[in-house]
Enzyme design. Structure first.
Site, mmCIF file in Angstrom:
data_model
loop_
_atom_site.group_PDB
_atom_site.id
_atom_site.type_symbol
_atom_site.label_atom_id
_atom_site.label_comp_id
_atom_site.label_asym_id
_atom_site.label_seq_id
_atom_site.Cartn_x
_atom_site.Cartn_y
_atom_site.Cartn_z
ATOM 1 N N GLY A 189 1.084 -1.113 -0.460
ATOM 2 C CA GLY A 189 0.072 -0.178 -0.337
ATOM 3 C C GLY A 189 1.040 1.130 -0.109
ATOM 4 O O GLY A 189 2.075 0.932 -0.501
ATOM 5 N N HIS A 193 -9.916 7.785 -40.151
ATOM 6 C CA HIS A 193 -9.886 9.644 -39.203
ATOM 7 C C HIS A 193 -8.836 9.183 -38.965
ATOM 8 O O HIS A 193 -8.945 10.153 -37.771
ATOM 9 C CB HIS A 193 -11.243 9.190 -38.959
ATOM 10 C CG HIS A 193 -12.493 9.767 -38.887
ATOM 11 N ND1 HIS A 193 -13.399 10.650 -40.113
ATOM 12 C CD2 HIS A 193 -13.611 8.097 -39.581
ATOM 13 C CE1 HIS A 193 -14.583 10.301 -40.069
ATOM 14 N NE2 HIS A 193 -14.857 8.695 -39.865
#
Length: 612
Positions: A101, A508
């Site tokens: 953590g 595109h």
């Protein structure tokens, strides 16, 4: 993201911890270490690199001990090196800690400790925490477990920790908040780990710590309190996992094994839920909340990586069948843009591990706004399973390979069942289509087996494209998320740059990349977009692109247009992603293997992303 293993009992701790760390290698890491307590004191050994490097270091050491803690680290604070590897000593080297953590306010705490004369040996936030615990114990002259409790009341962030002390040879202290930690309960012995994989061969009795709980093991007794020092009753569960599920079973890699497990894992995701003969579809976790889902004004799906792609597939299916508007969000961005969430929203959170920090944060935000939260995850007892109002397990079994394969198809299977069930409830599909989809769902595992029979052909195609430095994946409709997932798999394990696009978007911009050296993968199955995809293939071939096409068996038109064809069986368009994703997994796997990559543990990646 990192791996925790600890042991206290009557056996030799070191072999148990080392084996456990190897079981956790799939989570991703860059260094490993172990702390052992014996007659010579509390000793820490740690090395940058793999667990085998740590094993080599230990060969010349006295590792006799019945208590120890071990860790594999994925770097957050401080670069990967021996110094920053875990475990970490306290200032006076009387305590040691392993930590998963992030401690967000570590810098403030560190500055105060520096002013008191503390000397730090690493750049990590984890070392600051163990110094802080020692400082509290010294200042208040309290027990170590009380010092841990008081320290955790002050820190901000996420953690799973195990602390040991030189003064107590039978004591380990563990705690968690937003990071998983499980305790195995044996005969006069206890095992601690980030998940159950290091524990399963020793005991099937486990306790999953909840957020803000602290576990104290001493003299063969387990005691749990919360941060307010209130006693908590340990809830012992039985593991359903079998040892064979976390072994390679004769395959060269876990990833290949998991790809080939998909007929079973998809079937397991439907077991007890789908019965086409009776026309029944029941997801137990959804039954209580079916009314809320059917009445929802909007479905919001949150996930990261592969789970996000599963959510995109679900968006098409929910909107097509149930006619409920769906938004699919990156969990990592969701709470940072002040999203509009209403009480009538139904939020589906998807995570393989059930521990993804970004997805947990998205859940907590949505809950605070009054939305109903439904979890789709693979790990029983995980944080997401406990944070949500209800949920459905995918039952895919342990997934050890970092690049997700069977978890993706299991997630899509569960989400598809949800969409069919709510469509039935809302009356937005006919009885005939409902029955047809149930029959087709039950046939999917057999059809996946057919796809897997093409593995040798896909391997031959992979060999041809091992040279590639770029790939483009194109699909339309439901196969657009499959294109994204195929590109992600290739990036993750082969390190080839790959992009997925809707096929119509190619002209595109991306069409500028097409030349004779550009491999283009089309998912071109026979569906409502088939003719449009054929036109897109012609546009690529006109510019000399090399095309690999995933097609429906019996397709003769595309055969004559492209360079390579991989056939998959026919199924209903809604279910096609469960088949079209399989060849892309195999293609990525074989290309990566031929390029000499570590497919189970790709660089820089972690299986369970427990930090933001």
């Amino acid at each position: 993201m990192c791996g925790i293993v600890a042991y206290v009992g009557h056996q030799e701790a070191c072999p148990i911890i080392i084996k456990g760390l190897k079981r956790l290698e799939y989570r991703g890491y860059d260094s490993a270490g172990i702390a052992l307590l014996n007659k010579s004191g509390l000793n820490i050994y740690k090395k940058k690199g793999k667990v085998v490097a740590l094993e080599e270091e230990l060969k010349s050491k006295d590792t006799t001990a019945c208590i120890g803690i071990g860790h594999t680290r994925w770097a957050t604070h401080g670069e990967p090196n021996d110094r920053n590897a875990h475990p970490h000593y306290s200032n006076h080297k009387k305590l040691a800690i392993i930590h998963n953590g992030i401690i967000e306010n570590y810098a403030t705490i560190k500055q105060k400790l520096l002013q008191k004369g503390h000397e730090f040996r690493s750049e990590t936030d984890s070392e600051v925490l163990i110094h802080f615990i020692e400082d509290i114990q010294s200042e208040l002259n309290c027990t170590l477990v009380e010092a841990v409790r008081l320290a955790l009341q002050e820190v901000v962030g996420a953690y799973a920790i195990v602390v040991m002390t030189e003064d107590e040879p039978t004591q380990l202290i563990a705690a968690r908040k937003s990071s998983p930690l499980v305790i195995g309960v044996g005969e006069d012995e206890f095992f601690f780990a980030s998940d159950a994989t290091p524990i399963i061969e020793y005991t099937k009795d486990v306790v999953y710590l909840d957020d803000n709980q602290i576990a104290l093991v001493r003299n063969n007794e387990l005691k749990i309190v919360n941060l307010e020092n209130e006693r908590q009753l340990p809830y012992v569960q039985k593991l359903e996992m079998e040892l064979e599920a976390i072994e390679k079973g004769g395959y060269d890699h876990f990833m290949l094994k998991e790809i080939f497990e998909q007929p079973r894992s998809i079937a397991d995701s439907m077991r007890g839920r789908v019965n086409s003969e009776e026309g029944s579809l029941q997801l137990g976790g959804l039954s209580e909340y079916m009314g809320k889902l059917a009445d929802a004004k909007r479905i919001i799906i949150v996930g990261c990586g592969t789970s996000w792609h599963a959510g995109l597939v679900a968006e098409y299916i929910f909107e097509e069948l149930a006619r409920i508007p769906v938004e699919v969000e990156y969990a990592s961005e969701f709470r940072y843009r002040n999203p509009i969430i209403r009480e009538k929203d139904f939020v589906i959170a998807i995570s393989q591990s059930g521990e993804t920090a970004d997805t947990l944060a998205a859940i907590q935000l949505a809950k605070s706004k009054g939305a109903t939260i439904f979890g789709v995850c693979n790990v029983v007892g995980s944080s997401i399973a406990r944070e949500t109002h209800a949920g459905a397990y995918t039952h895919a079994g342990p997934e050890i390979g970092v690049a997700s394969t069977k978890a993706f198809t299991a997630q899509v299977t569960v989400l598809t069942q949800m969409a069919i069930a709510v469509a039935k409830k809302r009356g937005t599909i006919s009885e005939g289509l409902y029955r047809q989809l149930l029959i087709e769902l039950e046939n999917i595992p057999r059809k996946v087996e057919q796809v897997l029979k093409a593995a040798d052909k896909i391997k031959e195609i992979a060999f041809i494209f091992t040279y590639a430095r770029n790939f483009i994946y194109l699909g339309r409709g439901l196969n657009f998320p499959v294109a994204l997932e195929g590109a992600l798999k290739l990036k993750e394990i082969s390190y080839i740059h790959a992009e997925g696009y809707p096929a119509a978007e190619m002209k595109h911009g991306p069409i500028a990349l097409i030349d004779e050296d550009m491999p283009v993968v089309f998912i071109a199955t026979k569906d409502s977009s088939y003719e449009k995809v054929v036109s897109n293939i012609q546009e690529v071939k006109a510019r000399k692109g090399r095309v690999i096409a995933i097609v429906t068996e019996g397709d003769s038109l595309i055969h004559s247009m492209v360079d390579f064809v991989i056939e998959i069986p026919k199924t209903h368009e809604i279910l096609m992603p469960l088949l079209s994703s399989i060849p892309l997994q195999l293609l990525s796997y074989y290309i990566a293997v031929m390029r000499g990559r570590n497919v189970d543990q790709p660089r820089n990646l972690a299986k369970s992303v427990t930090v933001e």
